[in-house]
Design an enzyme around this catalytic site. Structure first.
Site, PDB file in Angstrom:
ATOM      1  N   TYR A   1      -2.407  16.934  -2.224  1.00 17.34           N
ATOM      2  CA  TYR A   1      -1.499  17.416  -1.174  1.00 17.34           C
ATOM      3  C   TYR A   1      -2.171  18.519  -0.362  1.00 17.34           C
ATOM      4  CZ  TYR A   1       2.529  15.241  -3.519  1.00 17.34           C
ATOM      5  OH  TYR A   1       3.409  14.363  -4.065  1.00 17.34           O
TER       6      TYR A   1
ATOM      7  N   ASP B   1       4.852   4.990  -7.190  1.00 16.93           N
ATOM      8  CA  ASP B   1       4.858   6.115  -6.264  1.00 16.93           C
ATOM      9  C   ASP B   1       5.846   5.886  -5.107  1.00 16.93           C
ATOM     10  OD1 ASP B   1       4.338   8.165  -4.542  1.00 16.93           O
ATOM     11  OD2 ASP B   1       2.178   7.874  -4.474  1.00 16.93           O
TER      12      ASP B   1
ATOM     13  N   GLN C   1       0.275   4.611  -9.382  1.00 16.65           N
ATOM     14  CA  GLN C   1       0.363   4.205  -7.981  1.00 16.65           C
ATOM     15  C   GLN C   1       1.501   3.211  -7.725  1.00 16.65           C
ATOM     16  OE1 GLN C   1      -3.576   3.220  -6.809  1.00 16.65           O
ATOM     17  NE2 GLN C   1      -3.489   4.533  -5.024  1.00 16.65           N
TER      18      GLN C   1
ATOM     19  N   ARG D   1      -0.305  11.550  -9.130  1.00 15.56           N
ATOM     20  CA  ARG D   1      -1.034  10.688  -8.178  1.00 15.56           C
ATOM     21  C   ARG D   1      -2.273  10.132  -8.849  1.00 15.56           C
ATOM     22  NH1 ARG D   1      -0.197  13.254  -2.394  1.00 15.56           N
ATOM     23  NH2 ARG D   1       1.625  11.967  -2.064  1.00 15.56           N
TER      24      ARG D   1
ATOM     25  N   SER E   1       5.183   7.591  -1.633  1.00 16.29           N
ATOM     26  CA  SER E   1       4.256   6.871  -0.752  1.00 16.29           C
ATOM     27  C   SER E   1       4.939   5.661  -0.120  1.00 16.29           C
ATOM     28  CB  SER E   1       3.014   6.430  -1.530  1.00 16.29           C
ATOM     29  OG  SER E   1       2.245   7.551  -1.853  1.00 16.29           O
TER      30      SER E   1
HETATM   31  P1  NAD Z   1       2.251  14.792   2.646  1.00 15.77           P
HETATM   32  O1  NAD Z   1       3.404  13.931   2.981  1.00 15.77           O
HETATM   33  O2  NAD Z   1       2.368  15.771   1.562  1.00 15.77           O
HETATM   34  O3  NAD Z   1       1.784  15.611   3.953  1.00 15.77           O
HETATM   35  C1  NAD Z   1       1.414  14.958   5.117  1.00 15.77           C
HETATM   36  C2  NAD Z   1       0.062  15.411   5.592  1.00 15.77           C
HETATM   37  O4  NAD Z   1       0.211  16.623   6.305  1.00 15.77           O
HETATM   38  C3  NAD Z   1      -0.996  15.661   4.537  1.00 15.77           C
HETATM   39  O5  NAD Z   1      -2.092  14.838   4.783  1.00 15.77           O
HETATM   40  C4  NAD Z   1      -1.329  17.130   4.714  1.00 15.77           C
HETATM   41  O6  NAD Z   1      -2.708  17.425   4.487  1.00 15.77           O
HETATM   42  C5  NAD Z   1      -0.974  17.347   6.157  1.00 15.77           C
HETATM   43  N1  NAD Z   1      -0.752  18.754   6.533  1.00 15.77           N
HETATM   44  C6  NAD Z   1      -0.019  19.701   5.885  1.00 15.77           C
HETATM   45  N2  NAD Z   1      -0.062  20.856   6.573  1.00 15.77           N
HETATM   46  C7  NAD Z   1      -0.826  20.629   7.677  1.00 15.77           C
HETATM   47  C8  NAD Z   1      -1.219  21.443   8.767  1.00 15.77           C
HETATM   48  N3  NAD Z   1      -0.849  22.728   8.875  1.00 15.77           N
HETATM   49  N4  NAD Z   1      -1.995  20.882   9.712  1.00 15.77           N
HETATM   50  C9  NAD Z   1      -2.393  19.592   9.624  1.00 15.77           C
HETATM   51  N5  NAD Z   1      -2.046  18.790   8.628  1.00 15.77           N
HETATM   52  C10 NAD Z   1      -1.264  19.301   7.655  1.00 15.77           C
HETATM   53  O7  NAD Z   1       0.978  13.891   2.430  1.00 15.77           O
HETATM   54  P2  NAD Z   1       0.861  12.573   1.544  1.00 15.77           P
HETATM   55  O8  NAD Z   1       1.400  11.414   2.265  1.00 15.77           O
HETATM   56  O9  NAD Z   1       1.462  12.888   0.248  1.00 15.77           O
HETATM   57  O10 NAD Z   1      -0.709  12.383   1.447  1.00 15.77           O
HETATM   58  C11 NAD Z   1      -1.599  13.410   1.062  1.00 15.77           C
HETATM   59  C12 NAD Z   1      -2.867  12.783   0.455  1.00 15.77           C
HETATM   60  O11 NAD Z   1      -2.618  12.250  -0.825  1.00 15.77           O
HETATM   61  C13 NAD Z   1      -3.443  11.628   1.262  1.00 15.77           C
HETATM   62  O12 NAD Z   1      -4.850  11.673   1.201  1.00 15.77           O
HETATM   63  C14 NAD Z   1      -2.964  10.418   0.539  1.00 15.77           C
HETATM   64  O13 NAD Z   1      -3.784   9.282   0.761  1.00 15.77           O
HETATM   65  C15 NAD Z   1      -3.070  10.911  -0.888  1.00 15.77           C
HETATM   66  N6  NAD Z   1      -2.211  10.142  -1.803  1.00 15.77           N
HETATM   67  C16 NAD Z   1      -2.749   9.680  -2.973  1.00 15.77           C
HETATM   68  C17 NAD Z   1      -1.969   8.965  -3.866  1.00 15.77           C
HETATM   69  C18 NAD Z   1      -2.526   8.456  -5.152  1.00 15.77           C
HETATM   70  O14 NAD Z   1      -3.659   8.719  -5.442  1.00 15.77           O
HETATM   71  N7  NAD Z   1      -1.770   7.733  -5.942  1.00 15.77           N
HETATM   72  C19 NAD Z   1      -0.624   8.731  -3.576  1.00 15.77           C
HETATM   73  C20 NAD Z   1      -0.090   9.224  -2.378  1.00 15.77           C
HETATM   74  C21 NAD Z   1      -0.907   9.947  -1.502  1.00 15.77           C
END
Ligand code: NAD
Length: 390
Positions: A235, A136, A133, A128, A139
């Protein structure tokens, strides 16, 4: 170098790994794109569109695997645990495979894939970083899932989403609650807002608060703090059962007051935590809807069943799986752009570069030369360290 695109074979899958739009870019970089006939039809891309952009059409799956140096798929064996095994005998040692391989799923399946000798890259392992990006795919698919989940929930709800002031009186807006504000959750918030709902959301990562608010959602704060809520990749992390029990207790009220709940709470490689119990469902108003986007991973709602719609206590619980496939045109387009960026970085001067120091390449490299070579995956499955792996 030939990139082969077989037709997806997971039941109900409508996406395709490459779309016509990306073909000229790949051709310019020296690739030949060869598509199994009909592979793009269900996503809205007939063979002729590919040919127009410079791709060739192959008559069947076997010839794709026989001739291609690189095979590009959406759901490879691994993530396609229903019919994907039929590809195993087609995989070749000198070949590269790219797609969703579910690297933290079944180690036995990964070993079967490794056993073919194929060099495979798993898009789920994409780092990430800013540079990665554009590649990805998780995403991209998360975005599609969050959007579609809200549309399906809106269609299922016996209410309308926006506030309306009409000659027949005022209609109050629907209240939507999103649990897990990652990529899918944030898109669910944005979509529900566009439809006029009143949206609130919760995530155990405090960093999510600002993102929720920037989309016009209300962030629900609970008086509990997750331990190391976010790992180095961004994550959410697994918590103990007492944390989840406390979450359920604190979430009960918000859930009971919501018309639609969209859940997306997952942790890589773990079963999804149960955040909504049967009793919590019972406390919701009849006609309410839960869309459990984590159903495929065990479900955030105790009553959801993967791939099914369940009605309990008058509440409809949608456990649809493979939701991105329900928007095949744009899901394929986004995925194809992710893959194209990855391929252009992977191949230099007509050679695949699996040995490179490039973190995008070595972090996504899953199997090679008969072995699971990915350090993170080996550690996850407690396989002994491979000396050759970085
Ligand atoms: P994900 O699909 O892994 O999970 C979904 C969400 O569920 C996450 O935000 C996680 O914190 C939340 N979660 C897990 N257990 C939980 C619980 N018990 N109670 C409440 N919430 C809970 O998440 P994602 O879509 O991969 O995104 C995670 C983070 O990574 C976000 O901030 C996203 O913006 C970031 N991200 C960054 C990049 C990058 O930098 N290239 C790419 C993708 C995502």
């Amino acid at each position: 170098m030939i990139i082969g695109v077989p037709k997806e074979i997971y039941p109900g899958e409508r996406r395709v790994a490459l779309v016509p739009m990306v073909v000229p870019n790949l051709v310019k970089a020296g690739f030949t794109v060869r598509l199994q006939t009909g592979a793009g039809v269900e996503a809205g891309y007939p063979d002729a569109f590919y040919v127009e952009k410079g791709a060739a059409i192959a008559p069947d799956r076997a010839s794709i695997f026989r001739d291609a140096e690189i095979v590009a798929q959406v759901l490879c064996y691994g993530s396609n645990d229903v019919t994907g095994k039929t590809d195993l005998p087609l995989m070749r040692r000198s070949q590269v495979l790219i797609g969703f391989l579910r690297p933290l799923g079944s180690v036995e399946i990964l070993q079967e894939i490794a056993g073919t000798g194929i060099t495979s890259f798993s898009v789920e392992l994409m780092p990430r970083t800013t540079r990665a990006q554009s590649m990805d795919a998780l995403s991209s698919m998360g975005t599609i899932c969050g959007y579609k989940a809200v549309l399906i929930a809106a269609d299922t709800l016996p209410r309308i989403f926006p506030m309306l002031t009409t000659a027949a009186g005022t209609v109050t807006p629907a209240r939507i609650f999103v649990i897990g504000a990652g990529v899918a959750g944030l898109q669910a918030i944005a979509t529900a807002r566009r439809l006029g709902a009143v949206v609130s959301a919760y995530d155990m990562r405090p960093a999510a608060k600002e993102q929720v608010q920037s989309l016009g959602g209300r962030f629900v704060e609970l008086p509990i703090e997750a331990k190391n809520a976010q790992d180095a990749r961004g994550y959410g992390t697994a918590q103990d059962e007492s944390f989840y029990a406390k979450q359920r207790e604190l979430l009960a009220r918000v859930i009971a007051d919501s018309d639609v709940v969209v859940t997306t709470a997952v942790v890589p490689g773990k079963k999804a935590p149960v955040l909504i119990t049967a009793d919590m469902v019972k406390a919701m108003a009849p006609g309410s809807v839960i869309f459990d986007l984590a159903a495929e991973r065990g479900g955030n709602c105790e009553l959801s069943r993967a791939g099914e719609t369940v009605i309990e206590h008058g509440v409809t619980i949608l456990g649809a799986i493979n939701v991105a496939s329900k928007v095949p045109y744009h899901a394929s387009q986004m995925y194809a752009r992710n893959l194209t960026a990855f391929l252009l970085n992977l191949v230099k001067d007509g050679e695949v570069r699996p040995d490179t120091e490039d973190e995008i390449i070595h972090e996504t490299l899953l199997t090679r030369g008969g072995e699971i070579v990915n350090a993170r995956v080996r550690e996850f499955f407690k396989l002994p360290e491979l000396a050759a792996v970085r």
